[in-house]
Write an enzyme that holds these catalytic residues in place. Structure first.
Site, PDB file in Angstrom:
ATOM      1  N   LEU A   1       0.856  -1.199   0.000  1.00 24.78           N
ATOM      2  CA  LEU A   1       0.000   0.000   0.000  1.00 24.78           C
ATOM      3  C   LEU A   1       0.889   1.245   0.000  1.00 24.78           C
ATOM      4  CD1 LEU A   1      -3.160   0.346   0.037  1.00 24.78           C
ATOM      5  CD2 LEU A   1      -2.867   1.146   2.376  1.00 24.78           C
TER       6      LEU A   1
ATOM      7  N   HIS B   1       3.130  -4.334 -20.351  1.00 30.27           N
ATOM      8  CA  HIS B   1       3.701  -3.323 -19.448  1.00 30.27           C
ATOM      9  C   HIS B   1       3.279  -1.908 -19.889  1.00 30.27           C
ATOM     10  CE1 HIS B   1       7.304  -2.479 -16.567  1.00 30.27           C
ATOM     11  NE2 HIS B   1       6.390  -1.531 -16.486  1.00 30.27           N
TER      12      HIS B   1
ATOM     13  N   ARG C   1       6.106  -5.529 -10.559  1.00 30.39           N
ATOM     14  CA  ARG C   1       7.209  -6.053 -11.354  1.00 30.39           C
ATOM     15  C   ARG C   1       7.013  -7.558 -11.503  1.00 30.39           C
ATOM     16  NH1 ARG C   1       8.025  -1.795 -13.016  1.00 30.39           N
ATOM     17  NH2 ARG C   1       9.903  -0.503 -12.911  1.00 30.39           N
TER      18      ARG C   1
ATOM     19  N   GLU D   1      10.717  -9.578 -19.356  1.00 24.89           N
ATOM     20  CA  GLU D   1      10.101  -8.793 -20.434  1.00 24.89           C
ATOM     21  C   GLU D   1      11.122  -8.479 -21.524  1.00 24.89           C
ATOM     22  OE1 GLU D   1       8.418  -5.356 -18.538  1.00 24.89           O
ATOM     23  OE2 GLU D   1       7.168  -6.588 -17.248  1.00 24.89           O
TER      24      GLU D   1
ATOM     25  N   ASP E   1       0.360  -7.087 -16.040  1.00 25.34           N
ATOM     26  CA  ASP E   1       0.945  -6.049 -16.890  1.00 25.34           C
ATOM     27  C   ASP E   1       2.457  -6.212 -16.967  1.00 25.34           C
ATOM     28  OD1 ASP E   1       0.832  -3.639 -18.472  1.00 25.34           O
ATOM     29  OD2 ASP E   1       1.687  -2.568 -16.765  1.00 25.34           O
TER      30      ASP E   1
HETATM   31  C1  8YV Z   1       7.315   2.535 -17.219  1.00 21.43           C
HETATM   32  C2  8YV Z   1       7.323   1.516 -14.860  1.00 21.43           C
HETATM   33  O1  8YV Z   1       6.794   1.761 -18.238  1.00 21.43           O
HETATM   34  O2  8YV Z   1       7.406   3.523 -13.653  1.00 21.43           O
HETATM   35  C3  8YV Z   1       7.751   2.365 -13.719  1.00 21.43           C
HETATM   36  O3  8YV Z   1       8.440   1.848 -12.841  1.00 21.43           O
HETATM   37  O4  8YV Z   1       7.541   0.373 -14.879  1.00 21.43           O
HETATM   38  C4  8YV Z   1       6.579   2.128 -15.991  1.00 21.43           C
HETATM   39  O5  8YV Z   1       5.869   3.226 -15.591  1.00 21.43           O
HETATM   40  C5  8YV Z   1       8.759   2.513 -17.308  1.00 21.43           C
HETATM   41  O6  8YV Z   1       9.423   2.912 -16.173  1.00 21.43           O
HETATM   42  C6  8YV Z   1       9.209   3.382 -18.474  1.00 21.43           C
HETATM   43  O7  8YV Z   1      10.559   3.494 -18.469  1.00 21.43           O
END
Ligand code: 8YV
Length: 323
Positions: free
Chosen positions: A158, A285, A238, A267, A262
């Site tokens: 949270l 993602h 993640r 990835e 997502d």
């Molecule tokens: C982005 C993310 O796709 O903010 C994050 O940690 O995983 C996503 O918002 C990514 O960081 C873009 O570089």
């Protein structure tokens, strides 16, 4: 090359926000690594002078890269997650690290809710049903989905994003509990110190925690077993937080009912076994991928670099205590 401006090494282009590149170039001499004919040569010739590095979740700054930059003072990363940056290594060298927190909370939470609805109601499966002509030709019937309103929502992590996910639950008359490293004093929802107990209680378990070694495979077979055959897992954090192999087995065997994802362990690779599953909703993602949010993220990244140039301090530093 300008003699006066400090050198900034960019691992990625910043095309989303008009002017972002110009703003960087006003303060820095920018080296664009991805455009270099010979990136190794660029690193050999200029790595010794680089003071600021632009990175992201998809353009990592690991220790090996940091070590090629002896004059590095600041790493400005695009995104809130910083598991792609060797933060401890950077901090040990006195290098500041910034991320782009807060500006993406709403869009990530919106996508989490999109995944909740899509997974519970079988929207991916239903859309394929229409596109494949099965509805018109009455080739098959669709299984019934699950009601969303009134369900029990468990949130793992949270923090900023988890809170935005939780706030959206009020419109769905949900009972809500959460698991964190420690309870939050500013919310009235029930804290559950035991992740297994939270999973057993939840109809829908949303993962919104930080990535990195501390949370690796936090969601393992035992948690999935506790979530149970009517339970649904959502992950907007993640891929590393979920044991993907255990998740695939759980989805295949009916140990849990479904998953909306997502993010994935490696990835952009998504295992074929996951793609074959009708009870999984899979996104590439995209949680922060709206024009407005990506512009705000790039803007905050540039503000961090500008702030460092002006004052020697980045604006939104990744704190030392959590690394
Ligand atoms: C982005 C993310 O796709 O903010 C994050 O940690 O995983 C996503 O918002 C990514 O960081 C873009 O570089």
């Amino acid at each position: 090359m300008s003699e006066t401006k400090p050198i900034l090494l960019q691992l990625l282009a910043l095309p989303i926000l008009p002017d972002a590149q110009k703003r960087l170039e006003k303060r820095y001499h920018c080296l664009r690594l991805w455009e270099a004919e010979d990136p190794n040569r660029l690193m050999r010739d200029h790595g010794g002078q680089v003071e600021v590095l632009i990175a992201s979740a998809f353009h990592p700054a690991r220790a090996a890269l940091i070590d090629q930059l002896p004059e590095l003072k600041a790493i400005c990363s695009l995104g809130v997650g910083y598991d792609s940056i060797d933060v401890e290594h950077a901090h040990a060298r006195g290098i500041q690290v910034s991320n782009t927190p807060d500006v993406l909370n709403d869009c990530v939470a919106d996508l989490a809710w999109g995944l909740i609805l899509a997974t519970m109601r079988g929207m991916g499966r239903a859309e394929r049903f229409v596109r494949e002509g099965k509805w018109e030709n009455q080739l098959a019937s669709l299984p019934l989905g699950k009601r969303v309103t009134g369900k029990r929502l468990g949130i793992v992590g949270l923090g900023r994003v988890g809170l935005a996910v939780a706030q959206r639950a009020s419109g769905f008359a949900m009972d809500l509990r959460y698991h964190n490293r420690r309870p939050r004093a500013d919310v009235a929802w029930t804290y559950e110190s035991d992740l297994l107990a939270l999973a057993a209680w939840s109809d829908i378990l949303v993962v919104a925690t930080v990535g990195g070694p501390d949370t690796r495979h936090l969601i393992d077979r035992r948690v999935l077993e506790a979530l149970g055959p009517e339970g649904v897992l959502i992950n907007v954090a993640r891929g590393s937080v979920v044991d993907e192999k255990a998740l695939i087995e759980a989805l295949e065997s009916g140990l849990i009912a479904g998953a909306g994802l997502d993010v994935f362990e490696s990835e952009p690779h998504v295992p074929d076994a996951l793609k074959a599953l009708d009870n999984a909703v899979l996104m590439p993602h995209i949680a922060s991928a709206t024009l407005e949010t990506r512009q705000a993220m790039v803007n905050l990244l540039v503000e961090n670099a500008e702030s460092y140039a002006r004052s020697g301090k980045v604006l939104t530093p990744v704190p030392r205590s959590v690394t």
